[in-house]
Design a protein around this motif. Structure first.
Motif, mmCIF file in Angstrom:
data_model
loop_
_atom_site.group_PDB
_atom_site.id
_atom_site.type_symbol
_atom_site.label_atom_id
_atom_site.label_comp_id
_atom_site.label_asym_id
_atom_site.label_seq_id
_atom_site.Cartn_x
_atom_site.Cartn_y
_atom_site.Cartn_z
ATOM 1 N N LYS A 44 0.443 -2.260 13.012
ATOM 2 C CA LYS A 44 -0.615 -1.332 13.451
ATOM 3 C C LYS A 44 -0.225 0.133 13.207
ATOM 4 C CE LYS A 44 -3.261 -3.867 16.868
ATOM 5 N NZ LYS A 44 -2.831 -5.234 16.874
ATOM 6 N N ILE A 45 0.229 0.395 11.991
ATOM 7 C CA ILE A 45 0.619 1.756 11.640
ATOM 8 C C ILE A 45 -0.360 2.303 10.609
ATOM 9 C CG2 ILE A 45 2.441 3.162 10.574
ATOM 10 C CD1 ILE A 45 4.467 1.149 11.679
ATOM 11 N N SER A 46 -0.765 3.545 10.782
ATOM 12 C CA SER A 46 -1.690 4.156 9.823
ATOM 13 C C SER A 46 -0.916 4.937 8.771
ATOM 14 C CB SER A 46 -2.668 5.082 10.540
ATOM 15 O OG SER A 46 -3.486 4.333 11.392
ATOM 16 N N PRO A 47 -1.268 4.718 7.504
ATOM 17 C CA PRO A 47 -0.527 5.364 6.416
ATOM 18 C C PRO A 47 -0.471 6.881 6.519
ATOM 19 C CG PRO A 47 -2.171 3.832 5.548
ATOM 20 C CD PRO A 47 -2.330 3.825 7.016
ATOM 21 N N TYR A 48 -1.595 7.501 6.940
ATOM 22 C CA TYR A 48 -1.601 8.968 7.005
ATOM 23 C C TYR A 48 -0.675 9.476 8.113
ATOM 24 C CZ TYR A 48 -5.436 7.047 9.740
ATOM 25 O OH TYR A 48 -6.189 6.247 10.558
ATOM 26 N N LEU B 89 -10.650 6.392 -1.347
ATOM 27 C CA LEU B 89 -9.672 6.625 -2.415
ATOM 28 C C LEU B 89 -9.602 5.443 -3.381
ATOM 29 C CD1 LEU B 89 -6.895 8.104 -0.094
ATOM 30 C CD2 LEU B 89 -8.344 9.401 -1.666
ATOM 31 N N TRP C 182 1.596 -3.195 7.375
ATOM 32 C CA TRP C 182 0.756 -2.110 7.921
ATOM 33 C C TRP C 182 -0.200 -2.702 8.964
ATOM 34 C CZ3 TRP C 182 1.861 2.840 6.755
ATOM 35 C CH2 TRP C 182 2.374 3.178 5.492
ATOM 36 N N TYR D 14 -7.468 1.142 11.185
ATOM 37 C CA TYR D 14 -6.212 1.910 11.110
ATOM 38 C C TYR D 14 -5.457 1.769 9.792
ATOM 39 C CZ TYR D 14 -4.235 -2.590 12.674
ATOM 40 O OH TYR D 14 -3.903 -3.912 12.779
ATOM 41 N N LEU E 125 0.863 -1.184 0.000
ATOM 42 C CA LEU E 125 0.000 0.000 0.000
ATOM 43 C C LEU E 125 0.898 1.233 0.000
ATOM 44 C CD1 LEU E 125 -2.543 1.764 0.404
ATOM 45 C CD2 LEU E 125 -2.373 1.279 2.860
ATOM 46 N N VAL F 168 1.047 5.490 -0.102
ATOM 47 C CA VAL F 168 0.358 6.774 -0.017
ATOM 48 C C VAL F 168 1.311 7.849 -0.533
ATOM 49 C CG1 VAL F 168 -1.356 6.371 1.780
ATOM 50 C CG2 VAL F 168 1.003 6.894 2.432
ATOM 51 N N LYS F 169 0.737 8.865 -1.114
ATOM 52 C CA LYS F 169 1.573 9.850 -1.805
ATOM 53 C C LYS F 169 0.922 11.219 -1.700
ATOM 54 C CE LYS F 169 1.824 10.248 -6.627
ATOM 55 N NZ LYS F 169 2.117 9.722 -7.954
ATOM 56 N N ALA G 158 -3.780 7.322 -2.578
ATOM 57 C CA ALA G 158 -3.431 5.989 -2.074
ATOM 58 C C ALA G 158 -3.663 4.973 -3.184
ATOM 59 C CB ALA G 158 -4.283 5.635 -0.864
ATOM 60 N N ILE H 63 3.174 8.988 6.653
ATOM 61 C CA ILE H 63 3.611 9.937 5.611
ATOM 62 C C ILE H 63 3.906 11.298 6.253
ATOM 63 C CG2 ILE H 63 1.300 10.698 4.836
ATOM 64 C CD1 ILE H 63 2.429 10.749 1.975
ATOM 65 N N GLU H 64 3.155 11.665 7.272
ATOM 66 C CA GLU H 64 3.442 12.911 7.991
ATOM 67 C C GLU H 64 4.815 12.815 8.676
ATOM 68 O OE1 GLU H 64 2.173 16.109 8.478
ATOM 69 O OE2 GLU H 64 1.151 15.452 6.659
ATOM 70 N N TYR I 278 -8.610 11.923 -9.463
ATOM 71 C CA TYR I 278 -7.337 12.584 -9.210
ATOM 72 C C TYR I 278 -7.044 13.653 -10.266
ATOM 73 C CZ TYR I 278 -6.202 9.044 -5.691
ATOM 74 O OH TYR I 278 -6.200 8.242 -4.585
#
Ligand SMILES: Cc1cc2nc3c(=O)[nH]c(=O)nc-3n(C[C@H](O)[C@H](O)[C@H](O)COP(=O)(O)OP(=O)(O)OC[C@H]3O[C@@H](n4cnc5c(N)ncnc54)[C@H](O)[C@@H]3O)c2cc1C
Ligand code: SF4
Ligand code: SF4
Lengths: 388, 91
Positions: free
Chosen positions: A206-210, B60, A202, B38, A141, A143-144, A236, A213-214, B88
């Motif tokens: 247990k990590i959230s993509p948003y 998305l 992921w 999550y 997965l 995210v960009k 995404a 990326i921050e 997009y």
């Protein structure tokens, strides 16, 4: 969604495409960063030859690029039906595929061959029972973000001349131990920034993509490169990374599967669009041949697989078939090694009156503390086995 | 910038027909990991009064939720109808 397209595969379809396609920057430099919490070691290769015809690769913004690419097909006689969802395949009885059902009223379309080019989620090839659901280990997965910056600022920050561009791949701290990489691509007046990790990671970490990326954008090494930029878009997308061992059946009576729908991504080299273009071209060549005899059976269409096997597509996928299991089983590559490399670099560069021989010994003993000789040898050997 | 503000930058044509559906809420109640909460990059799955709810509008269309709900296979996942969904501008 994607970043770079490659000259070699696109020029085989549209010769000298660079004269007309909506491209961002020709890529003349590639950097690979190994990051710890606050430091980096950077490896880079720059070659001005990549900035002149026939080029090597370009960054593109797919919304623009895809529109142009479709029009090229239309100019060649393709009939394009936009804003239409394909819902299912149509079969003759229980047998061969003879068309697709779309979401439009009376939206059935019939054809001697259907090409499933519907990307990583490929509901079409699942409906055609070619394969079951992808497993979370076989897909990444990503995210960009698209971040807008004045052209000159991009050129200054990334040390670029004119319209030339670079890509950066980032390993280490930023994925918090998950198998994955971060990336920064330069476009004309935007940069694409993001990261992709194996989907099962992921879930398990247990990590959230948003969040991640921050975190990446705020990494002390990344942050200065984005300062003053304005976020324009958040995206995404999945990347099929199961490789050779996860390739589904590629043909059936009246059906061919190409590109991401067929797991054709070389994740290690960030290649996917080229495999998609080449597999599409080989599918077309197969269909043109089949038209001559009017035979669209699986037997006849199997020629597609043969053509793929003769091309770089299957050869590369086969070569790297063990790379993912290897990376998943060797997470130290994403954690310990970037740390070791950075510590060694710091030690070598720091001028502090310590004799170089002592420094060398220090580096070696620090390395062994993180990974013993047996571990290092094992890593080297299994890496050689997975990538040879 | 927080996620909500980022999603606000994206362009959607929202369909009135949802394209995502949780098949059986009882299964979510016994699902231990509740990983949809999550992993969805748009946070479309949330807990409301202890129950998992999905809001399709900000989706998305990546496919993550469908694939990670592999224990209970509890998500009915389709693309929105033609002309609807995420659109997009850059890609
Ligand atoms: C973040 C990211 C970075 C990447 N970077 C690179 C890179 O630098 N270089 C590279 O070579 N590759 C890269 N890739 C991979 C590359 O984007 C893909 O391999 C490539 O786009 C695959 O092309 P495709 O035509 O098979 O699938 P897609 O490009 O996914 O196209 C599939 C199309 O089918 C449509 N579709 C799907 N289902 C239906 C349906 N039922 N009805 C109608 N339409 C449907 C979709 O809307 C989509 O437009 C990257 C991918 C990601 C996510
Ligand atoms: S992962 Fe699936 S079963 Fe579990 S809470 Fe989410 S939707 Fe329900
Ligand atoms: S498809 Fe992706 S963005 Fe949409 S709800 Fe599922 S995980 Fe979230």
């Amino acid at each position: 969604m994607g970043g770079q397209i490659y000259s070699h595969s696109l020029a085989a379809i549209v010769p000298e495409f660079w004269k007309e396609a909506p491209l961002e920057r020709p890529i003349v430099e590639k950097r690979i960063w190994f990051l710890t919490k606050d430091s980096k070691v950077s490896l880079s290769h720059k070659n001005p030859a990549f900035g002149a015809p026939p080029f090597n690769s370009f960054t593109v913004l797919r919304a623009k690029f895809d529109k142009w690419f479709v029009q090229k097909a239309v100019q060649k006689g393709a009939f394009y039906i936009p804003e239409t969802l394909v819902e299912d395949v149509i079969r003759e009885g229980k047998g061969k595929i003879i068309g697709v059902k779309t979401g439009r009223t009376q939206g059935e379309l019939f054809a001697p061959v259907v090409v499933a080019a519907d990307g990583v989620n490929s509901l079409l090839s699942k409906n055609a029972s070619l394969h079951a659901e992808i497993s979370p280990q076989n897909v990444a997965l990503a995210v960009k973000e698209i971040i807008a910056m004045p052209k000159e600022r991009i050129q200054d920050l990334f040390d670029l001349s004119g319209d030339q561009g670079l890509t950066i791949e980032i390993m280490g701290e930023i994925t918090r131990g998950m198998v994955g990489v971060g990336f920064i691509y330069t476009n004309l007046t935007t940069v694409s920034v993001g990261l992709g990790c194996i989907l099962s990671d992921w879930v398990n970490y247990k990590i959230s993509p948003y969040d991640l990326i921050e975190e990446m954008k705020n990494h002390p090494v990344v942050k200065p490169l984005l300062s003053g930029g304005k976020i324009r878009e958040y995206l995404a997308h999945l990347i099929p990374e199961g490789g050779y061992n996860a390739i589904p059946p590629l043909y059936a009576d009246g059906l061919l599967v190409v590109g991401d729908a067929a797991m054709m991504v070389n994740g290690l080299h960030q290649e996917g669009s080229n495999l998609a273009m080449t597999s599409g071209r080989l599918a077309a060549e197969t269909i043109i041949e089949a038209h001559k005899s009017g035979d669209f059976s699986a037997g006849r269409l199997s020629r597609y697989k043969k053509l793929l096997e003769e091309s770089y597509v299957m050869k590369d996928l086969k070569k790297y078939r063990n790379s993912y299991p290897y990376l998943e089983g060797n997470r130290q590559l994403f954690t310990i090694y970037p740390q070791i490399i950075n510590d060694a670099a710091t030690e070598i560069i720091r001028v502090d009156g310590v004799p170089k021989l002592v420094k060398q010994a220090k580096i070696i003993s620090a390395t062994f503390k993180k990974r013993n000789l047996w571990g290092l040898a094992k890593d080297a050997f299994s890496a050689w086995r997975a990538f040879r | 910038m927080n996620l909500e503000d980022k999603l606000f930058l994206d362009r959607y044509v929202v369909d009135e027909i949802p394209h995502l559906r949780i098949i059986n809420l009882d299964k979510c109640a016994i699902c231990k990991k509740q990983q949809c909460l999550y992993t969805c990059p748009a946070q479309c799955y949330k807990l409301e009064e202890g129950r998992v709810v999905v809001s399709y509008e900000g989706c998305l269309e990546c496919g993550t939720c469908r694939i990670i709900c592999d224990e209970y296979k509890n998500i009915e996942w389709k693309y929105p109808r033609g002309g609807f969904g995420i659109c997009y501008k850059y890609g």
